[in-house]
Design a protein around this motif. Sequence first.
Motif, mmCIF file in Angstrom:
data_model
loop_
_atom_site.group_PDB
_atom_site.id
_atom_site.type_symbol
_atom_site.label_atom_id
_atom_site.label_comp_id
_atom_site.label_asym_id
_atom_site.label_seq_id
_atom_site.Cartn_x
_atom_site.Cartn_y
_atom_site.Cartn_z
ATOM 1 N N PHE A 106 0.843 -1.189 0.000
ATOM 2 C CA PHE A 106 0.000 0.000 0.000
ATOM 3 C C PHE A 106 0.881 1.242 0.000
ATOM 4 O O PHE A 106 1.682 1.458 0.900
ATOM 5 C CB PHE A 106 -0.915 -0.021 1.231
ATOM 6 N N ASP A 107 0.742 2.058 -1.023
ATOM 7 C CA ASP A 107 1.500 3.295 -1.192
ATOM 8 C C ASP A 107 0.561 4.452 -0.826
ATOM 9 O O ASP A 107 -0.045 5.084 -1.693
ATOM 10 C CB ASP A 107 1.973 3.374 -2.643
ATOM 11 N N ALA A 108 0.416 4.688 0.482
ATOM 12 C CA ALA A 108 -0.546 5.689 0.979
ATOM 13 C C ALA A 108 -0.302 7.086 0.410
ATOM 14 O O ALA A 108 -1.264 7.755 0.008
ATOM 15 C CB ALA A 108 -0.541 5.710 2.504
ATOM 16 N N PRO A 109 0.946 7.580 0.347
ATOM 17 C CA PRO A 109 1.144 8.942 -0.177
ATOM 18 C C PRO A 109 0.627 9.136 -1.598
ATOM 19 O O PRO A 109 0.187 10.219 -1.960
ATOM 20 C CB PRO A 109 2.663 9.129 -0.121
ATOM 21 N N ARG A 110 0.669 8.072 -2.409
ATOM 22 C CA ARG A 110 0.196 8.187 -3.799
ATOM 23 C C ARG A 110 -1.215 7.628 -3.979
ATOM 24 O O ARG A 110 -1.725 7.598 -5.101
ATOM 25 C CB ARG A 110 1.177 7.474 -4.731
ATOM 26 N N GLY A 111 -1.818 7.111 -2.919
ATOM 27 C CA GLY A 111 -3.189 6.611 -2.980
ATOM 28 C C GLY A 111 -3.364 5.439 -3.913
ATOM 29 O O GLY A 111 -4.291 5.408 -4.721
ATOM 30 N N ARG A 112 -2.474 4.449 -3.814
ATOM 31 C CA ARG A 112 -2.511 3.302 -4.724
ATOM 32 C C ARG A 112 -1.826 2.105 -4.076
ATOM 33 O O ARG A 112 -1.167 2.217 -3.054
ATOM 34 C CB ARG A 112 -1.811 3.650 -6.026
ATOM 35 N N TRP A 113 -1.986 0.968 -4.715
ATOM 36 C CA TRP A 113 -1.262 -0.250 -4.364
ATOM 37 C C TRP A 113 -0.247 -0.538 -5.472
ATOM 38 O O TRP A 113 -0.484 -0.232 -6.637
ATOM 39 C CB TRP A 113 -2.219 -1.440 -4.276
ATOM 40 N N ALA A 114 0.873 -1.167 -5.097
ATOM 41 C CA ALA A 114 1.843 -1.701 -6.063
ATOM 42 C C ALA A 114 1.772 -3.218 -5.964
ATOM 43 O O ALA A 114 1.624 -3.771 -4.869
ATOM 44 C CB ALA A 114 3.252 -1.209 -5.744
ATOM 45 N N ASP A 115 1.868 -3.899 -7.085
ATOM 46 C CA ASP A 115 1.735 -5.357 -7.152
ATOM 47 C C ASP A 115 2.880 -5.925 -7.978
ATOM 48 O O ASP A 115 3.037 -5.576 -9.145
ATOM 49 C CB ASP A 115 0.380 -5.702 -7.787
ATOM 50 N N TRP A 116 3.707 -6.783 -7.342
ATOM 51 C CA TRP A 116 4.843 -7.426 -8.014
ATOM 52 C C TRP A 116 4.627 -8.924 -8.094
ATOM 53 O O TRP A 116 3.865 -9.478 -7.320
ATOM 54 C CB TRP A 116 6.129 -7.243 -7.209
ATOM 55 N N TYR A 117 5.392 -9.573 -8.988
ATOM 56 C CA TYR A 117 5.375 -11.033 -9.072
ATOM 57 C C TYR A 117 6.806 -11.537 -9.243
ATOM 58 O O TYR A 117 7.595 -10.963 -9.988
ATOM 59 C CB TYR A 117 4.523 -11.516 -10.246
ATOM 60 N N LEU A 118 7.101 -12.617 -8.544
ATOM 61 C CA LEU A 118 8.402 -13.276 -8.624
ATOM 62 C C LEU A 118 8.161 -14.749 -8.897
ATOM 63 O O LEU A 118 7.400 -15.407 -8.185
ATOM 64 C CB LEU A 118 9.157 -13.107 -7.297
ATOM 65 N N SER A 119 8.791 -15.282 -9.940
ATOM 66 C CA SER A 119 8.663 -16.696 -10.288
ATOM 67 C C SER A 119 9.908 -17.449 -9.845
ATOM 68 O O SER A 119 11.028 -16.961 -10.022
ATOM 69 C CB SER A 119 8.499 -16.838 -11.807
ATOM 70 N N ALA A 120 9.707 -18.630 -9.284
ATOM 71 C CA ALA A 120 10.844 -19.451 -8.880
ATOM 72 C C ALA A 120 11.664 -19.909 -10.081
ATOM 73 O O ALA A 120 12.829 -20.275 -9.929
ATOM 74 C CB ALA A 120 10.376 -20.655 -8.070
ATOM 75 N N SER A 121 11.085 -19.866 -11.293
ATOM 76 C CA SER A 121 11.858 -20.251 -12.475
ATOM 77 C C SER A 121 12.911 -19.210 -12.829
ATOM 78 O O SER A 121 13.885 -19.505 -13.507
ATOM 79 C CB SER A 121 10.935 -20.498 -13.670
ATOM 80 N N GLU A 122 12.710 -17.959 -12.371
ATOM 81 C CA GLU A 122 13.695 -16.882 -12.542
ATOM 82 C C GLU A 122 13.777 -16.102 -11.227
ATOM 83 O O GLU A 122 13.352 -14.941 -11.166
ATOM 84 C CB GLU A 122 13.287 -15.939 -13.669
ATOM 85 N N PRO A 123 14.316 -16.709 -10.166
ATOM 86 C CA PRO A 123 14.227 -16.088 -8.842
ATOM 87 C C PRO A 123 15.019 -14.796 -8.670
ATOM 88 O O PRO A 123 14.808 -14.081 -7.694
ATOM 89 C CB PRO A 123 14.736 -17.178 -7.904
ATOM 90 N N SER A 124 15.891 -14.462 -9.600
ATOM 91 C CA SER A 124 16.627 -13.203 -9.461
ATOM 92 C C SER A 124 15.990 -12.075 -10.272
ATOM 93 O O SER A 124 16.505 -10.968 -10.312
ATOM 94 C CB SER A 124 18.086 -13.385 -9.892
ATOM 95 N N ARG A 125 14.829 -12.350 -10.916
ATOM 96 C CA ARG A 125 14.150 -11.337 -11.734
ATOM 97 C C ARG A 125 12.769 -11.065 -11.144
ATOM 98 O O ARG A 125 11.936 -11.949 -11.063
ATOM 99 C CB ARG A 125 13.983 -11.833 -13.161
ATOM 100 N N ILE A 126 12.541 -9.836 -10.733
ATOM 101 C CA ILE A 126 11.247 -9.428 -10.206
ATOM 102 C C ILE A 126 10.562 -8.566 -11.262
ATOM 103 O O ILE A 126 11.145 -7.601 -11.762
ATOM 104 C CB ILE A 126 11.409 -8.633 -8.895
ATOM 105 N N ASP A 127 9.351 -8.939 -11.622
ATOM 106 C CA ASP A 127 8.609 -8.149 -12.603
ATOM 107 C C ASP A 127 8.425 -6.717 -12.120
ATOM 108 O O ASP A 127 8.346 -6.460 -10.914
ATOM 109 C CB ASP A 127 7.221 -8.751 -12.847
ATOM 110 N N ALA A 128 8.326 -5.789 -13.051
ATOM 111 C CA ALA A 128 7.990 -4.404 -12.701
ATOM 112 C C ALA A 128 6.603 -4.400 -12.077
ATOM 113 O O ALA A 128 5.745 -5.195 -12.449
ATOM 114 C CB ALA A 128 8.016 -3.529 -13.948
#
Length: 192
Positions: A106-128
Motif C-alpha cells: 500500500f502506497d498511501a502517499p500516492r493513494g494506490r497499491w503496487a503489485d509485483w510477481y516473482l517466479s521461482a523459475s527466474e528467482p533473481s528477476r522481479i517483474d515491474a
Amino acid sequence: MMCMDRRETLKIASVMLAGLCGGASAQETDAPLAPGSASKQDFDYFIGDWRVENQRLRQRLAGSHDWEVFAGRTRCQQMFDGLVNLNESVSHRQGRTTYGLGLRAFDAPRGRWADWYLSASEPSRIDAPLYGRFADRVGTFYSRDSFEGRPILVRGRFTPVNDAEAKWDQSFSIDEGATWEINWIMRYIRIG
C-alpha cells in the motif's frame, strides 16, 4: 504446504519494496492509474489459504482460444501492520510443480497499491510492479511492458466474489487499452 519462514519472507518483501522508495520509473509514470481509492484494508479478503483453479492461454496475442487448465494452492498473509500482503503459490502444470510469489504494498502517499510477481523459475528477476486502486470492490492495476518485442499495456484485476471465493485475471492490450485479451484467470476457493 508453504515452506518460506518469516525471515525469508521479510527479506524478499524488503527487496521488492525498495522499488517504492527508489522514485518513479518511466513505465510507472506513463501507465494509467485506475479510478477509485486505495486503503490498507483492500486486500483483507485475500488473507488465508486458497485452492486455485488456473486457466491460461497457451499462446498470447495470437488470436488463440486454447486454454491450459491447472490446479494450485496459495497462502496469503499480511505484513507491516497490513501495509503489505504476500502470497506464496504452488501450481501443478504439465507434470511439474511451479512456485511463485505475489507481493502487494500500500502506497498511501500516492493513494494506490503496487503489485509485483516473482517466479521461482527466474528467482533473481522481479517483474515491474503494476499500480492500482479499487472501485466497487474490484482492484484494477496497470503497467507498461513488452511481449515478444511489442510494447503492451498490462492489466490485472482482483475481485473478491464473496467470503469463500475470489478471482484474479490478467489481460494484455496492444492498442493502449482500446481492446484487451484476457490471458490468465485464477479462481480462488477458500480452504482456510
